[in-house]
Design a protein around this motif. Structure first.
Motif, mmCIF file in Angstrom:
data_model
loop_
_atom_site.group_PDB
_atom_site.id
_atom_site.type_symbol
_atom_site.label_atom_id
_atom_site.label_comp_id
_atom_site.label_asym_id
_atom_site.label_seq_id
_atom_site.Cartn_x
_atom_site.Cartn_y
_atom_site.Cartn_z
ATOM 1 N N THR A 665 0.831 -1.211 0.000
ATOM 2 C CA THR A 665 0.000 0.000 0.000
ATOM 3 C C THR A 665 0.860 1.255 0.000
ATOM 4 O OG1 THR A 665 -1.711 -1.224 1.213
ATOM 5 C CG2 THR A 665 -1.869 1.184 1.186
ATOM 6 N N LYS A 666 1.887 1.273 0.858
ATOM 7 C CA LYS A 666 2.798 2.428 0.891
ATOM 8 C C LYS A 666 3.544 2.580 -0.432
ATOM 9 C CE LYS A 666 3.819 2.622 5.864
ATOM 10 N NZ LYS A 666 4.906 2.486 6.877
ATOM 11 N N ALA A 667 3.934 1.453 -1.003
ATOM 12 C CA ALA A 667 4.679 1.503 -2.271
ATOM 13 C C ALA A 667 3.822 2.074 -3.383
ATOM 14 C CB ALA A 667 5.170 0.105 -2.647
ATOM 15 N N LYS A 668 2.555 1.747 -3.363
ATOM 16 C CA LYS A 668 1.645 2.277 -4.390
ATOM 17 C C LYS A 668 1.539 3.790 -4.277
ATOM 18 C CE LYS A 668 -2.984 1.444 -6.241
ATOM 19 N NZ LYS A 668 -4.253 0.700 -6.057
ATOM 20 N N THR A 669 1.447 4.281 -3.054
ATOM 21 C CA THR A 669 1.392 5.732 -2.830
ATOM 22 C C THR A 669 2.685 6.398 -3.280
ATOM 23 O OG1 THR A 669 -0.079 5.409 -0.943
ATOM 24 C CG2 THR A 669 1.064 7.529 -1.100
ATOM 25 N N PHE A 670 3.814 5.783 -2.935
ATOM 26 C CA PHE A 670 5.110 6.365 -3.294
ATOM 27 C C PHE A 670 5.310 6.352 -4.810
ATOM 28 C CE2 PHE A 670 9.773 6.039 -3.874
ATOM 29 C CZ PHE A 670 10.137 7.250 -3.289
ATOM 30 N N ARG A 671 4.862 5.282 -5.442
ATOM 31 C CA ARG A 671 5.030 5.199 -6.902
ATOM 32 C C ARG A 671 4.231 6.284 -7.599
ATOM 33 N NH1 ARG A 671 6.371 5.556 -11.187
ATOM 34 N NH2 ARG A 671 7.037 4.009 -12.724
ATOM 35 N N GLN A 672 3.045 6.573 -7.078
ATOM 36 C CA GLN A 672 2.253 7.650 -7.656
ATOM 37 C C GLN A 672 2.945 8.982 -7.448
ATOM 38 O OE1 GLN A 672 -0.786 7.362 -9.479
ATOM 39 N NE2 GLN A 672 -0.010 9.404 -9.972
ATOM 40 N N TRP A 673 3.550 9.166 -6.272
ATOM 41 C CA TRP A 673 4.301 10.396 -6.016
ATOM 42 C C TRP A 673 5.476 10.513 -6.979
ATOM 43 C CZ3 TRP A 673 9.451 10.840 -4.694
ATOM 44 C CH2 TRP A 673 9.886 12.147 -4.369
ATOM 45 N N MET A 674 6.172 9.399 -7.216
ATOM 46 C CA MET A 674 7.297 9.413 -8.159
ATOM 47 C C MET A 674 6.834 9.808 -9.556
ATOM 48 S SD MET A 674 9.675 6.104 -7.227
ATOM 49 C CE MET A 674 10.686 6.373 -8.674
ATOM 50 N N SER A 675 5.757 9.210 -10.003
ATOM 51 C CA SER A 675 5.240 9.508 -11.341
ATOM 52 C C SER A 675 4.875 10.980 -11.469
ATOM 53 C CB SER A 675 4.033 8.622 -11.630
ATOM 54 O OG SER A 675 3.598 8.794 -12.957
ATOM 55 N N ASP A 676 4.207 11.507 -10.450
ATOM 56 C CA ASP A 676 3.841 12.928 -10.459
ATOM 57 C C ASP A 676 5.087 13.812 -10.437
ATOM 58 O OD1 ASP A 676 1.208 12.140 -10.424
ATOM 59 O OD2 ASP A 676 0.946 12.449 -8.264
ATOM 60 N N SER A 677 6.079 13.430 -9.638
ATOM 61 C CA SER A 677 7.300 14.236 -9.505
ATOM 62 C C SER A 677 8.107 14.244 -10.791
ATOM 63 C CB SER A 677 8.154 13.710 -8.355
ATOM 64 O OG SER A 677 7.484 13.843 -7.123
#
Length: 736
Positions: A665-677
């Motif tokens: 779950t945390k990884a999914k959130t972080f991956r979305q942050w990476m994509s946005d960044s």
């Protein structure tokens, strides 16, 4: 006084091998016959052919020493002088064309000594051609001198029969005093050069590697130079002791001496105008052109030297480009970029995926009593404009250095950092995790770019291009403790106590503050020590942001490995996770072995096996590299989980599916942050008014630069991000 000796004309082209080096019962052609694998049956010339050759202004010391195939056409041999044993394949009346060079098949206006010539070859205006085996459909035009000596080594660091050790060619890598020198050989991988340049006190290991090189080649005298099939060599001045693979293209070179130039139909090597190459190995798929000077060097596969570059006493890893500049005494791992005339690299170990900007002088400012310094830069080293670094310095992975003259030696342990030289305040400023905070686009795009540009045909070493890998992530793990200590010291500096505080207590306090994101963190000023050999302050900025990003990356990393390497695995039975997480100890140190990441224990075992004679050649060692590469995905994933457990202090026996669900779950959130960044960090360039002011409007900007939405990497990143999210969702469904 030049020593010029006289010999009878009848000896020209004979006694290539001194009699004392001939095996009993062998003639001087025994190695030549071994080299020339043609199935052509040769015969003597008949009287009509000799008459025709003479009529065409040809000369020979002995017509009986000219052997030809049945398809030989004497009409296609004109104005040539022959000495020694000459063997000529078929000559047919047509012309060959390559890049608008159109010339008739045949031998013209040339001086040829003791050579084997393949089928339908063009040799025209070669003033001196001696002791070469020429492949089929090769084209040799306008060459001043092309010869081979009986003791030719073709750039390999070996010693021939009767020679003294002093003649061996060495590459003095990483250090100008020669203390890390290695003997080059055809097929030398960056891992070989790195292993050999290290472990210098292990004399047995060092002697075994020298044995490997010496035993790699026959030390007998008398091997001929070779020109592979379909090679084109034109308008070149001097060629001496050079071995050419097939399909090589040489045009306008000044001097080529003591070289192996590897080339294949699928990976042709090209050398162009004004180049001078001496004592080196050029691997397949390389390009060298426009005034390059290279001496004592090795170019791995698919590398480029161009525009007056100087490469001396250096190893250049695969998929790298150097142009305009000067590189001395350096070992450079794959995917290095150095394009600018005023950049300079000296006595350095650069561990790949690096890029040197204009004006960067890395290692040029000697600051000791001798030229004995070194610089070690981890993967992803980016010195910016006009950066000057001193020996000795050591930089963690993915360090970017901002413009400036850095006055003292550096030892930076935190990866993904931006270094800045604050002259006004006389401080070294370090921003950990800079790439994640401000330029994730460049970090991610480079990993994508380097992998896409890996054009090697033979991939003995499994190169790692991802910024999330065992070397960088071990540094991230160690950085947590470093940042906690810096934070704890800053706290007690602002709020001193009467009692002496232990280092352990300082770290615990820093961890407590950082994990809780205590508001007091915003009031603290952070300084490091031991990162620069000076008395000035070392300011650490954005420390709390870096700590947060590093913790998030450590949680994301094992999940990322799962999605990349085990995407099709069904997690419901828990077998895979159990296999990856059981019996994990503290995460092991990994080493960058020429761009291939391997556990240090595996490297140590290879060294032991070499010393114990379980590994007895470079080929056997390369097979070990390949086997480690085959195990890499599983070992990397296990290592990723070990790093996670070490950071969270969770015993592997207590790791449950609930923990895994939380990680996912945390990884999914972080991956979305990476994509946005990634998108936002690139979008800044499109929104910047100072960038846009040179264009009439946004439409013209997009016409010149390409639109942001059409950016191929961003499009690829969106696809990968969506794929990652879908995989995580599948994992979560399987676990619930």
């Amino acid at each position: 006084m030049n020593k010029i000796t006289r010999h009878p004309i009848s000896a020209l082209g004979y006694q290539f091998i001194e009699p004392k080096y001939l095996p009993e019962g062998a003639d001087e052609y025994y190695l030549r016959n071994k080299q020339n694998r043609t199935k052509t049956l040769f015969r003597n010339l008949n009287a009509n052919e000799i008459e025709q050759l003479v009529r065409n202004q040809n000369q020979a010391d002995d017509w009986n020493k000219i052997l030809v195939s049945d398809a030989f056409n004497p009409e296609l041999v004109k104005n040539c002088k022959f000495f020694g044993l000459i063997r000529i394949g078929k000559l047919e009346p047509f012309f060959l064309e390559y890049h608008n060079l159109r010339m008739p098949v045949g031998l013209y206006n040339s001086h040829i000594i003791s050579c084997d010539i393949g089928d339908n070859v063009i040799i025209d205006n070669v003033s001196y051609l001696s002791h070469y085996i020429i492949g089929n459909e090769a084209i040799l035009v306008n060459i001043n001198e092309m010869s081979t000596t009986s003791h030719a080594k073709f750039g390999n660091g070996i010693v021939k029969e009767g020679e003294k050790e002093e003649v061996r060619i060495w590459l003095e890598l990483c250090n100008e005093n020669g203390g890390r020198k290695v003997a080059p050989f055809s097929g030398m991988l960056p891992g070989d050069a790195w292993l050999w340049s290290r472990n210098r006190t292990d004399t047995l290991f060092q002697s075994r590697l020298l044995e490997f090189t010496q035993n790699e080649f026959d030390v007998k005298r008398g091997y001929y130079g070779k020109v592979g099939d379909r090679c084109i060599i034109k308008n070149t001045l001097i060629i001496k002791d050079v071995w050419f693979g097939s399909d090589a293209y040489i045009k306008g070179a000044n001097k080529l001496k003591n070289l192996s130039i590897h080339s294949t139909p699928d990976a042709s090597t090209q050398i162009g105008e004004g180049c001078e190459l001496v004592n080196g190995i050029v691997s397949e798929g390389c390009t060298v052109f426009y005034g390059v000077k290279a001496v004592r060097f090795l170019m791995a596969a698919q590398t480029q030297l161009k525009y007056g570059a100087r490469l001396i006493n250096s190893y250049l890893g695969s998929n790298a480009t150097i142009s305009c500049c000067e590189v001395l005494n350096s070992l450079i791992f794959p995917s290095h970029e150095q394009h600018h005339n005023n950049s300079f690299l000296c006595a350095a170990l650069v561990q790949g995926q690096s890029n040197m900007a204009a004006g960067a002088t890395v290692g040029s400012n000697h600051n000791s009593r001798g030229a004995d310094g070194e610089i070690i830069a981890g993967r992803g080293f980016w010195p910016g404009l006009c950066v000057s670094l001193k020996h000795n310095s050591r930089l963690a992975t993915f360090t970017i250095v901002a413009k400036g003259d850095y006055p003292a030696e550096l030892d930076i342990p935190i990866p993904f950092s931006l270094l800045s030289n604050d002259v006004t305040n006389n401080e070294l400023v370090v921003m950990p995790a800079y790439w994640f905070q401000y330029n994730l686009y460049a970090l991610s795009r480079n990993a994508w770019k380097y992998e896409a540009r890996d054009k090697r045909i033979e991939k003995f070493q499994r190169l790692e291009f991802d910024f999330l890998a065992p070397d960088s992530m071990m540094e991230v793990l160690k950085s947590l403790a470093i940042l906690e200590e810096i934070c704890g010291k800053a706290y007690y500096q602002k709020f001193p106590t009467e009692d002496k505080v232990s280092i352990q207590s300082i770290k615990e306090k820093g961890k407590e503050l950082l994990d809780s994101d205590d508001p007091i963190l915003q009031e603290l000023t952070y300084f490091a020590s031991g990162w620069e050999n000076s008395k000035r302050k070392i300011r650490v900025i954005k420390l709390t942001d870096a700590y947060l990003r590093f913790k998030q990356v450590i949680n994301y990393y094992p999940v990322y490995c799962l999605t990349k390497y085990y995407a099709e695995t069904d997690l419901r039975d828990g077998g895979l996770i159990k296999n990856l997480t059981s019996d994990l100890s503290q995460p092991e140190v990994w080493v960058n072995l020429g761009g291939q990441l391997v556990p240090k224990s595996s490297m140590d075992q290879m060294i032991t096996d070499i010393k114990n004679k379980k590994i007895n050649s470079w080929k056997e060692l390369h097979l070990c590299y390949k086997n480690l590469g085959n195990e890499y995905e599983q070992e990397k994933t296990k290592h990723a989980f070990a790093i996670f457990f070490a950071s969270e202090v969770i015993p592997t026996s207590e790791f449950t599916s609930a923990h895994l669900i939380q990680m996912l779950t945390k990884a999914k959130t972080f991956r979305q942050w990476m994509s946005d960044s990634i998108y936002i960090s690139r979008k800044k360039d499109y929104d910047n008014p100072f960038r846009n002011m040179v264009y009439a409007d946004e439409k013209e900007r997009d016409q010149v630069l390409g639109s942001l939405e059409d950016n191929s990497f961003i499009q690829s990143e969106k696809i990968e991000s969506k794929k990652f999210m879908e995989q995580i969702d599948q994992f979560l469904i399987a676990l619930k």
